[in-house]
Design an enzyme around this catalytic site. Structure first.
Site, mmCIF file in Angstrom:
data_model
loop_
_atom_site.group_PDB
_atom_site.id
_atom_site.type_symbol
_atom_site.label_atom_id
_atom_site.label_comp_id
_atom_site.label_asym_id
_atom_site.label_seq_id
_atom_site.Cartn_x
_atom_site.Cartn_y
_atom_site.Cartn_z
ATOM 1 N N LYS A 22 45.871 48.442 28.774
ATOM 2 C CA LYS A 22 44.661 47.722 29.219
ATOM 3 C C LYS A 22 44.493 47.851 30.726
ATOM 4 O O LYS A 22 43.410 48.178 31.215
ATOM 5 C CB LYS A 22 44.788 46.249 28.861
ATOM 6 C CG LYS A 22 43.772 45.337 29.540
ATOM 7 C CD LYS A 22 43.886 43.890 29.127
ATOM 8 C CE LYS A 22 44.883 43.109 29.915
ATOM 9 N NZ LYS A 22 44.433 42.635 31.229
ATOM 10 N N ASN A 23 45.578 47.632 31.467
ATOM 11 C CA ASN A 23 45.456 47.558 32.926
ATOM 12 C C ASN A 23 45.372 48.922 33.593
ATOM 13 O O ASN A 23 45.170 49.003 34.806
ATOM 14 C CB ASN A 23 46.588 46.724 33.509
ATOM 15 C CG ASN A 23 46.444 45.259 33.123
ATOM 16 O OD1 ASN A 23 45.397 44.849 32.602
ATOM 17 N ND2 ASN A 23 47.487 44.487 33.322
ATOM 18 N N CYS A 116 41.460 31.406 37.715
ATOM 19 C CA CYS A 116 41.738 31.452 36.272
ATOM 20 C C CYS A 116 43.000 30.622 36.040
ATOM 21 O O CYS A 116 43.545 30.030 36.963
ATOM 22 C CB CYS A 116 41.934 32.891 35.799
ATOM 23 S SG CYS A 116 43.481 33.587 36.318
ATOM 24 N N ARG A 121 43.602 33.578 42.367
ATOM 25 C CA ARG A 121 43.244 35.005 42.241
ATOM 26 C C ARG A 121 42.238 35.450 43.322
ATOM 27 O O ARG A 121 41.117 35.863 43.027
ATOM 28 C CB ARG A 121 42.687 35.301 40.847
ATOM 29 C CG ARG A 121 43.512 34.788 39.691
ATOM 30 C CD ARG A 121 44.847 35.491 39.540
ATOM 31 N NE ARG A 121 44.731 36.890 39.178
ATOM 32 C CZ ARG A 121 44.560 37.329 37.925
ATOM 33 N NH1 ARG A 121 44.434 36.456 36.971
ATOM 34 N NH2 ARG A 121 44.490 38.619 37.676
ATOM 35 N N ASP A 304 53.693 39.880 34.121
ATOM 36 C CA ASP A 304 52.989 39.827 32.829
ATOM 37 C C ASP A 304 53.940 39.684 31.652
ATOM 38 O O ASP A 304 53.467 39.522 30.522
ATOM 39 C CB ASP A 304 52.128 41.080 32.637
ATOM 40 C CG ASP A 304 50.960 41.099 33.591
ATOM 41 O OD1 ASP A 304 50.287 42.129 33.693
ATOM 42 O OD2 ASP A 304 50.740 40.080 34.263
ATOM 43 N N ARG A 396 42.053 39.644 24.291
ATOM 44 C CA ARG A 396 41.682 40.365 25.518
ATOM 45 C C ARG A 396 42.657 41.512 25.766
ATOM 46 O O ARG A 396 42.292 42.530 26.331
ATOM 47 C CB ARG A 396 41.717 39.410 26.709
ATOM 48 C CG ARG A 396 40.691 38.308 26.653
ATOM 49 C CD ARG A 396 40.646 37.577 27.948
ATOM 50 N NE ARG A 396 40.543 38.527 29.050
ATOM 51 C CZ ARG A 396 40.715 38.196 30.323
ATOM 52 N NH1 ARG A 396 41.023 36.945 30.639
ATOM 53 N NH2 ARG A 396 40.602 39.083 31.271
HETATM 54 C C1 EPZ Z 1 46.706 42.836 38.033
HETATM 55 O O1 EPZ Z 1 45.963 41.706 38.453
HETATM 56 C C2 EPZ Z 1 46.784 42.753 36.518
HETATM 57 N N1 EPZ Z 1 45.424 42.807 35.957
HETATM 58 C C3 EPZ Z 1 47.460 41.441 36.116
HETATM 59 O O2 EPZ Z 1 47.601 41.453 34.694
HETATM 60 C C4 EPZ Z 1 48.864 41.402 36.734
HETATM 61 O O3 EPZ Z 1 49.462 40.161 36.432
HETATM 62 C C5 EPZ Z 1 48.765 41.577 38.262
HETATM 63 O O4 EPZ Z 1 48.049 42.797 38.570
HETATM 64 C C6 EPZ Z 1 50.143 41.661 38.917
HETATM 65 O O5 EPZ Z 1 50.863 42.744 38.381
HETATM 66 C C7 EPZ Z 1 44.834 44.012 35.823
HETATM 67 O O6 EPZ Z 1 45.401 45.045 36.163
HETATM 68 C C8 EPZ Z 1 43.463 44.023 35.202
HETATM 69 P P1 EPZ Z 1 47.289 41.419 42.197
HETATM 70 P P2 EPZ Z 1 45.483 41.599 40.011
HETATM 71 O O7 EPZ Z 1 46.091 41.658 43.031
HETATM 72 O O8 EPZ Z 1 45.124 42.956 40.505
HETATM 73 C C9 EPZ Z 1 47.522 38.168 45.567
HETATM 74 C C10 EPZ Z 1 47.379 40.653 32.504
HETATM 75 O O9 EPZ Z 1 47.984 39.725 31.957
HETATM 76 N N2 EPZ Z 1 46.248 38.721 46.081
HETATM 77 O O10 EPZ Z 1 48.359 42.465 42.140
HETATM 78 O O11 EPZ Z 1 44.460 40.533 40.091
HETATM 79 C C11 EPZ Z 1 47.354 37.435 44.226
HETATM 80 O O12 EPZ Z 1 46.917 36.108 44.430
HETATM 81 C C12 EPZ Z 1 46.872 40.482 33.921
HETATM 82 O O13 EPZ Z 1 47.170 41.788 31.986
HETATM 83 C C13 EPZ Z 1 45.728 38.240 47.279
HETATM 84 O O14 EPZ Z 1 46.302 37.351 47.911
HETATM 85 O O15 EPZ Z 1 46.820 41.109 40.697
HETATM 86 C C14 EPZ Z 1 48.739 37.507 43.642
HETATM 87 O O16 EPZ Z 1 49.537 36.469 44.163
HETATM 88 C C15 EPZ Z 1 47.054 39.056 34.427
HETATM 89 N N3 EPZ Z 1 44.554 38.748 47.734
HETATM 90 C C16 EPZ Z 1 49.273 38.848 44.155
HETATM 91 O O17 EPZ Z 1 48.410 39.242 45.231
HETATM 92 C C17 EPZ Z 1 43.881 39.750 47.085
HETATM 93 O O18 EPZ Z 1 42.810 40.205 47.567
HETATM 94 C C18 EPZ Z 1 49.241 39.950 43.115
HETATM 95 O O19 EPZ Z 1 47.931 40.006 42.610
HETATM 96 C C19 EPZ Z 1 44.430 40.241 45.868
HETATM 97 C C20 EPZ Z 1 45.615 39.716 45.392
#
Ligand code: EPZ
Length: 419
Positions: A22-23, A116, A121, A304, A396
């Site tokens: 998915k990701n 969420c 996020r 995850d 999802r």
């Molecule tokens: C991706 O989400 C995945 N989703 C998530 O999977 C996964 O948990 C996550 O990466 C971490 O591996 C998809 O790929 C669609 P991040 P993403 O940006 O990109 C902080 C699932 O269950 N951050 O790597 O949103 C954030 O708050 C989903 O399949 C900022 O501070 O995650 C977090 O603490 C859930 N500012 C950390 O980075 C930003 O602009 C990692 O988030 C962006 C992120």
């Protein structure tokens, strides 16, 4: 809303196929906006989020056909550069169209995703990076409004190795003028897959698979055919299911290298795991040893899989510690696991889990995608019946998980239309 009913206590035996990731497919679908023409993407999982992204691409003007796990996307008619709130609120990954729309069309209006169940996020790193590439970005009534006559390469430093920010900025940089570096980039397998897809389209990217990406912008990209990598989170979910329910499960169409950190933990806990390039076998019998985890960006233990691992530790022979350093609030499953008799103490983003001999089935509520999976796994090992409500969360990210589990001998069924 559907619910899933499980009668626990049955070991799992047999072989299943893992679906596409998915990701990986979500950013790849967004990346098709970077070139005009017809793309053919195979091994696409049949998930709600994939259908949502297909809907969003149609709103932008693309023609999208999705059947038999294959996507045909024709982007030659894209003419509306907006991702409306109605879509974005159901799928945060919609933010992935921001970078490609800016790079290809010089404009984008994308709703802010909002928070969420697993945290606020934010998308500040996406916005900051795009501004450094030359975009003008305003926030207007809950929307990111971005314009750029053209994007210019820059030296980008991510405060956090964000998967989403890395993907968005990578997609923006491939058509920017000049050289871009992304430091502290995410190198999750899904980002590697996105980079492989972009390179096949004609992008020039060095450092794929490392935390430092160097992109030399090009003027044009071409549509391609591409096969999506296996889903490592689905893979991990089924490996943990086998460890928790006991028995012997073989996973095909996956790859042990995608889940190295999990396999090490499963072996430490006492499961037997044989990993190959396209199959993984997990065998377990009885309660496992308590084994602590701390989630981290790749190659650390994936956040995850944190909820699913916690379900396993709920019935381990002793106490373990589960820490999530990626999403500090990703513990909505704890209250539901306690309803099944789990012994979990929370302190901030740290859970102390003391294993019990067995959980006892009860009705429980899904709150987010991976929490739902955690509750399904807990139900497999619980005595009696567990009803997991609001399983639209599950749909999802898992392709009819109950069918795959039933084929392994689980007593599990979906009841349509329950409360
Ligand atoms: C991706 O989400 C995945 N989703 C998530 O999977 C996964 O948990 C996550 O990466 C971490 O591996 C998809 O790929 C669609 P991040 P993403 O940006 O990109 C902080 C699932 O269950 N951050 O790597 O949103 C954030 O708050 C989903 O399949 C900022 O501070 O995650 C977090 O603490 C859930 N500012 C950390 O980075 C930003 O602009 C990692 O988030 C962006 C992120």
């Amino acid at each position: 809303m559907d619910k899933i009913v499980i009668n626990g206590g049955h070991p799992l035996q047999g072989t299943i196929e893992i679906s596409g990731a998915k990701n990986a497919v979500l950013p790849i679908m967004a990346a098709t906006l970077l070139a005009d023409g017809v793309f053919r993407i195979t091994n696409v999982p049949d998930l709600r989020d994939v259908k949502s992204m297909a809907h969003l691409l149609r709103i932008i003007g693309a023609k999208v056909e999705f059947r038999d796990n294959t996507l045909e996307i024709d982007t030659s008619t894209c003419n509306f550069f907006e991702a409306p709130y109605e879509i974005v609120k159901t799928m945060r990954a919609s933010i992935y169209v921001l970078g490609p729309l800016l790079a290809k069309f010089g404009q984008a209006r994308v709703s802010l995703p909002g928070g969420c169940a697993i945290g606020t996020r934010p998308v500040d790193l996406h916005i900051k990076g795009l501004q450094q590439l030359g975009a003008t970005i305003d926030l207007e009534r809950g929307y990111v409004v971005a314009t750029a006559r053209h994007l210019s390469g820059s030296n980008l430093n991510l405060d956090v190795s964000s998967v989403g920010a890395t993907g968005n900025l990578l997609m923006a940089a491939v058509l920017a003028q000049g050289k871009t570096t992304i430091n502290n980039a995410s190198w999750e397998p899904e980002i590697v897959a996105l980079a492989d897809f972009l390179v096949k389209m004609g992008a020039r990217i060095d450092g794929v698979g490392t935390a430092r990406l160097t992109i030399h912008g090009v003027t044009k990209l071409e549509p391609v055919q591409f096969e999506v990598i296996p889903d490592r989170i689905e893979t991990g979910t089924f490996l943990i299911a086998a460890a928790l329910a006991g028995g012997r499960v073989q996973l095909n169409r996956t790859n042990g290298a995608l889940v190295n950190s999990l396999i090490a933990k499963l072996r430490h806990a006492g499961a037997q795991v044989e990993a190959g390039e396209s199959t993984i076998v997990c065998e377990a019998d009885g309660r496992l040893k308590p084994t602590s985890i701390t989630t981290a960006a790749h190659p650390g233990f994936p956040t995850d899989l944190q909820a699913q691992w916690m379900a396993l530790m709920c019935v381990a022979e002793g106490s373990s510690i589960v820490t999530d350093t990626v999403f500090f609030d990703r513990f909505m499953h704890v209250a539901e696991l306690r309803r099944l008799g789990a012994n979990i103490e929370m302190n901030g983003n740290v859970a102390v889990v003391t294993g019990v001999a067995h959980l006892v089935g009860a009705p429980v509520m899904s709150t987010d995608l991976r929490a739902s999976a955690s509750l399904i796994l807990a139900g497999l090992g619980a005595e009696g019946q567990t009803d997991v409500l609001r399983v639209y969360h599950l749909d999802r990210g898992y392709e009819r998980i109950e069918n795959k589990l039933r084929s392994l001998g689980a007593q599990i069924r979906r009841e349509e239309g329950s409360l």
